[in-house]
Design a protein around this motif. Structure first.
Motif, PDB file in Angstrom:
ATOM      1  N   ARG A 162       0.821  -1.206   0.000  1.00 51.07           N
ATOM      2  CA  ARG A 162       0.000   0.000   0.000  1.00 51.07           C
ATOM      3  C   ARG A 162       0.857   1.258   0.000  1.00 51.07           C
ATOM      4  O   ARG A 162       0.564   2.234  -0.680  1.00 51.07           O
ATOM      5  CB  ARG A 162      -0.902  -0.062   1.244  1.00 51.07           C
ATOM      6  CG  ARG A 162      -1.916   1.046   1.384  1.00 51.07           C
ATOM      7  CD  ARG A 162      -2.507   1.062   2.791  1.00 51.07           C
ATOM      8  NE  ARG A 162      -1.534   0.755   3.821  1.00 51.07           N
ATOM      9  CZ  ARG A 162      -0.702   1.631   4.396  1.00 51.07           C
ATOM     10  NH1 ARG A 162      -0.715   2.881   4.019  1.00 51.07           N
ATOM     11  NH2 ARG A 162       0.138   1.243   5.331  1.00 51.07           N
ATOM     12  N   GLU A 166       1.016   4.104  -2.867  1.00 56.46           N
ATOM     13  CA  GLU A 166       0.775   5.534  -2.643  1.00 56.46           C
ATOM     14  C   GLU A 166       1.896   6.379  -3.230  1.00 56.46           C
ATOM     15  O   GLU A 166       1.671   7.504  -3.655  1.00 56.46           O
ATOM     16  CB  GLU A 166       0.623   5.812  -1.144  1.00 56.46           C
ATOM     17  CG  GLU A 166      -0.735   5.363  -0.613  1.00 56.46           C
ATOM     18  CD  GLU A 166      -0.768   5.247   0.912  1.00 56.46           C
ATOM     19  OE1 GLU A 166       0.115   5.816   1.571  1.00 56.46           O
ATOM     20  OE2 GLU A 166      -1.684   4.575   1.411  1.00 56.46           O
ATOM     21  N   GLU A 212      10.352   4.445   9.688  1.00 59.21           N
ATOM     22  CA  GLU A 212       9.354   3.748  10.510  1.00 59.21           C
ATOM     23  C   GLU A 212       8.210   3.166   9.680  1.00 59.21           C
ATOM     24  O   GLU A 212       7.447   2.350  10.154  1.00 59.21           O
ATOM     25  CB  GLU A 212       8.813   4.668  11.611  1.00 59.21           C
ATOM     26  CG  GLU A 212       8.050   5.881  11.130  1.00 59.21           C
ATOM     27  CD  GLU A 212       8.957   7.025  10.669  1.00 59.21           C
ATOM     28  OE1 GLU A 212      10.195   6.872  10.802  1.00 59.21           O
ATOM     29  OE2 GLU A 212       8.425   8.019  10.170  1.00 59.21           O
ATOM     30  N   GLU A 213       8.110   3.595   8.446  1.00 61.22           N
ATOM     31  CA  GLU A 213       7.024   3.050   7.611  1.00 61.22           C
ATOM     32  C   GLU A 213       7.366   1.707   7.001  1.00 61.22           C
ATOM     33  O   GLU A 213       6.537   1.082   6.344  1.00 61.22           O
ATOM     34  CB  GLU A 213       6.701   4.038   6.489  1.00 61.22           C
ATOM     35  CG  GLU A 213       6.175   5.347   7.030  1.00 61.22           C
ATOM     36  CD  GLU A 213       5.082   5.915   6.169  1.00 61.22           C
ATOM     37  OE1 GLU A 213       4.161   5.170   5.806  1.00 61.22           O
ATOM     38  OE2 GLU A 213       5.182   7.105   5.860  1.00 61.22           O
TER      39      GLU A 213
ATOM     40  N   SER B 121       0.380   9.760   7.202  1.00 57.15           N
ATOM     41  CA  SER B 121       0.247   8.355   6.838  1.00 57.15           C
ATOM     42  C   SER B 121      -0.349   7.582   8.014  1.00 57.15           C
ATOM     43  O   SER B 121      -0.421   8.072   9.127  1.00 57.15           O
ATOM     44  CB  SER B 121       1.596   7.780   6.450  1.00 57.15           C
ATOM     45  OG  SER B 121       2.431   7.746   7.579  1.00 57.15           O
ATOM     46  N   VAL B 122      -0.717   6.363   7.743  1.00 59.15           N
ATOM     47  CA  VAL B 122      -1.395   5.542   8.745  1.00 59.15           C
ATOM     48  C   VAL B 122      -0.559   5.372  10.002  1.00 59.15           C
ATOM     49  O   VAL B 122      -1.061   5.397  11.112  1.00 59.15           O
ATOM     50  CB  VAL B 122      -1.730   4.155   8.143  1.00 59.15           C
ATOM     51  CG1 VAL B 122      -2.332   3.253   9.186  1.00 59.15           C
ATOM     52  CG2 VAL B 122      -2.706   4.332   6.989  1.00 59.15           C
ATOM     53  N   SER B 123       0.735   5.227   9.797  1.00 59.26           N
ATOM     54  CA  SER B 123       1.595   5.015  10.966  1.00 59.26           C
ATOM     55  C   SER B 123       1.885   6.323  11.680  1.00 59.26           C
ATOM     56  O   SER B 123       2.813   6.409  12.459  1.00 59.26           O
ATOM     57  CB  SER B 123       2.899   4.342  10.524  1.00 59.26           C
ATOM     58  OG  SER B 123       3.565   5.171   9.604  1.00 59.26           O
ATOM     59  N   SER B 125       3.284   8.882  10.879  1.00 61.53           N
ATOM     60  CA  SER B 125       4.477   9.664  10.550  1.00 61.53           C
ATOM     61  C   SER B 125       4.154  10.474   9.307  1.00 61.53           C
ATOM     62  O   SER B 125       3.266  10.110   8.542  1.00 61.53           O
ATOM     63  CB  SER B 125       5.659   8.740  10.293  1.00 61.53           C
ATOM     64  OG  SER B 125       5.332   7.829   9.281  1.00 61.53           O
TER      65      SER B 125
END
Lengths: 434, 280
Positions: A162, A166, A212-213, B121-123, B125
């Motif tokens: 995902r 993006e 971190e992603e 973003s989802v996290s 960050s």
């Protein structure tokens, strides 16, 4: 006995299988069906050998899976050979179109072929008692395989599809190449700055993603690699079907990168060539190797660099080799070739190959040679050579050129056979499989 | 010349994105005019555009939380930039869930409109996305061609029907003919007509209503049933209608007989004027 493949899958498995074919269709117009004890591998290589895709479905993926090799018994020995089945994407892609509707309507799908028949039979057993049979003719052709040591790459990123999707949305479909720039602190995907800036059209876009992603983030070397966008998108659409994270393995510019998905039932690997940096000082010898990007849709093609003869080769002939594997008997001497150009660039391998004996490539293996204009275009993509897959992997590894000698007589293999003569090897670290 | 602006409100961002998408459908290359109070998207009636012209205006304070600009000079406090509309539209579309969007005029080897987006973003960050859109700065001497068009004295002024309906009708008509006649009267009737050798097709819209007469004199004497008509290139009408994704707050059609049709739309607080000349 003939080599044979027989397998069956359910409707939802067909969707994944079809997605694999669709992803591989972005690489080339041809698809190999390559069964083995490991499972059924679908392989595809583009015409200029700068992109390779392989999706290996484990036997557990299928409802049933059977395969066998053929055994030819001669006087003194017996030779086993695999099913060497190459299909045209134009034939097989339409069968696996409308995957959502296939998933809904197909209860069972069976694929069957034998090397002594010349067709693959694909049958869909659908709802309401409907049975659809497709016969697709295949060409006998030994599949090509890339050997790529993912674990030896200094940079590895694992990311959810995902997130990559993006990022990919930022770029237009006219964008041919993208650059991935990494440092231990950040990852950036951006439009490649190589292309000539066309004022009316080219937007430069970039996206920074924090470490971190990523599910896994290991950057050994700060680097920027540029590769073909189309193939990345191909891998991405496949990953949507599997929901598994994508691993990206890469090193420095010029060395191929791998995009892979590994879930329990299948393993997908897309190996893409990356743009090599040219050195800032180019000798005359070097300048003859400079290639121009092909203007066609395949941006990765680079004419072969015949430094000594000054001739170059069209996209059909393979370019350079970049893969690190254990040195084998072919390259016992670690002599450094005296290369006139010093490298302060990221691709020492490229240099050695350039300085090497590519000139010995026999004319016959090169089609459409053309005079290379003294181009100021300093960058080029490296291409990859591939080894033919033989049924005995170990044998292949030790005597890669031998296995080539048994390759079929199709034209592309002729190229391969021709080119192998040229490469006398340079540093022991770099193993060329042609 | 300087320009920097920021949008932090999600609704404003979405609206601005929609406006930009509409402009992208109406004009491949357009002029963005930046002035202290307004932003304009302009297409001038050059032959290249087929004589079609467009003037879209929005009040900057309805969109931007921060807005600073410095024009070419104090007397000419405006900036005119030429850009490929789709580039801006596409860049804005990537800002779907942005925390903030900044636009500024930059010079990176050549002038650019740089759009930077801070995505959440989802996290949790932040992701930073940047787009450098190449632009051409339009010199002062060409500004006169890019001024707000004067609204002509029209023979008939009428409210338009639902644009989506109009579009689907014109789409079908396009298969039959390359020209179309728009005619309307002051009794709220509007007709779309095509005439070919083989067939004539007319679609009638009734009871559309007419805006109150602007000036007392001219239209007073006009017979309310009398139609004013203009024949136009059907593709231009279709292009205009295709650009309207959302039905506007207000939509008026002004016809100057045999000369011009002028569409005057209001999308919430953004005004759009579109001029299609008569087919010559």
């Amino acid at each position: 006995a003939a080599a044979m493949l027989k397998c069956g899958m359910s409707g939802s498995q067909v969707k994944v299988f079809g997605k694999a074919i669709q992803a591989l269709s972005r690489i080339s117009d041809e698809l190999w069906l390559d069964p083995s004890e490991k499972g059924l591998a679908l392989r595809s290589v583009n015409s200029c050998r700068s992109a390779y895709g392989c999706v290996l479905f484990s036997p557990l993926f299928f409802q049933h899976y059977q395969w066998s090799t053929s055994v030819k018994v001669n006087e003194n020995d017996s030779k086993t050979s695999n099913l060497n089945c190459k299909l045209g994407m134009k034939s097989i892609l339409p069968i696996f179109r409308c995957l959502n509707s296939l998933e809904r309507n197909v209860e069972n799908c069976r694929i069957f072929t034998r090397s002594d028949q010349c067709k693959v039979v694909i049958q869909f057993f659908c709802r309401h008692g409907i049975r659809r049979t497709h016969n697709v003719c295949f060409q006998e052709s030994q599949p090509l395989q890339v050997i790529f040591e993912k674990s030896m790459c200094s940079n590895t990123l694992v990311i959810q599809p995902r997130v990559l999707a993006e990022a990919v949305v930022l770029f237009t479909s006219s964008q041919e190449e993208v650059t991935l720039a990494v440092t231990p602190l950040s990852v950036c995907l951006k439009s490649s700055s190589d292309e000539p800036m066309d004022l009316t059209n080219s937007v430069y876009s970039e996206m920074f993603v924090g470490p971190e992603e990523f599910d896994f983030f290991q950057i050994g070397v700060d680097t920027e690699i540029t590769f073909c966008f189309k193939e990345l998108k191909g891998m991405l659409t496949f990953s949507e079907a599997t929901h598994a994270p994508i691993a990206i393995h890469f090193d420095f510019p010029g060395k191929p990168m791998a995009l892979s998905i590994d879930d329990m039932l299948l393993e997908a690997n897309f190996i893409l060539a990356t743009l090599a940096d040219e050195p800032s000082r180019a000798s005359s010898q070097q300048s003859l190797c400079l290639s121009q990007k092909q203007k066609r849709s395949d941006p990765m093609c680079s004419p072969n660099n015949n430094s000594k003869t000054g001739k170059n080769v069209t996209s059909k002939a393979p370019g350079c080799i970049l893969r690190k594997t254990a040195p084998k008997r072919l390259y016992p001497n670690e002599t450094q070739i005296d290369i006139p150009v010093l490298e302060n660039c990221g691709s020492p391998i490229m240099k050695r190959v350039n300085g090497g004996d590519i000139s010995e490539v026999p004319e016959s293996s090169i089609s459409d040679t053309e005079e290379m204009p003294g181009s100021s275009y300093l960058r080029k993509f490296s291409c990859m050579f591939f080894g033919a897959v033989s049924s005995d992997q170990q044998e292949h590894f030790n005597h890669p050129f031998d296995s080539l000698a048994t390759a079929s007589d199709t034209e592309e293999d002729m190229n391969n056979v021709g080119c192998r003569n040229s490469f006398n090897g340079t540093a022991a670290n770099y193993f060329c499989i042609i | 010349m300087k320009f920097r602006a920021k949008i932090v409100d999600a609704a404003c961002l979405n609206h601005f994105t929609r406006v930009s998408a509409m402009v992208a459908k109406l004009a491949k290359i357009c002029t963005l005019r930046i002035s202290p109070q307004t932003l304009n998207f302009i297409l001038s009636d050059k032959v290249a555009g087929g004589g079609v012209s467009m003037w879209c205006e929005l009040e900057q304070e309805n969109f931007f939380s921060e807005f600073q600009m410095e024009g070419v000079s104090a007397e000419n406090n405006a900036i005119y930039l030429e850009l490929t509309s789709e580039n801006l539209s596409r860049a804005l579309k990537t800002a779907q869930n942005a925390r903030a969007l900044k636009v500024k005029l930059t010079n990176k080897h050549f002038p650019c409109l740089t759009v930077s987006i801070e995505l959440l973003s989802v996290s949790s960050s932040s992701r930073i996305v940047t787009h450098d859109i190449p632009v051409k700065v339009i010199p002062r001497k060409l500004w006169k061609d890019l001024q707000e068009p004067t609204v002509p004295n029209s023979d008939v002024s009428i409210y338009l029907p639902v644009l989506k309906t109009m579009k689907s009708i014109v789409e079908k008509m396009r298969n039959l003919s390359s020209h179309l006649i728009i005619e309307a009267n002051l009794s709220g009737d509007l007709n779309l007509k095509i005439e070919t050798e083989l067939v004539c097709v007319t679609t009638h819209f009734k009871d559309l209503g007419n805006p109150p007469l602007a000036s007392e004199d001219a239209s007073q004497d006009r017979d309310p049933e009398q139609m004013a008509e203009v024949r136009i290139d059907i593709r231009k009408l279709l292009q205009f209608l295709a650009g309207q994704q959302v039905n506007p707050t207000r939509a008026v059609c002004n016809i100057v007989s045999n000369k011009l049709v002028h569409f005057d739309l209001l999308h919430e607080d953004v005004s759009l004027q579109y001029f299609i000349p008569a087919f010559s």
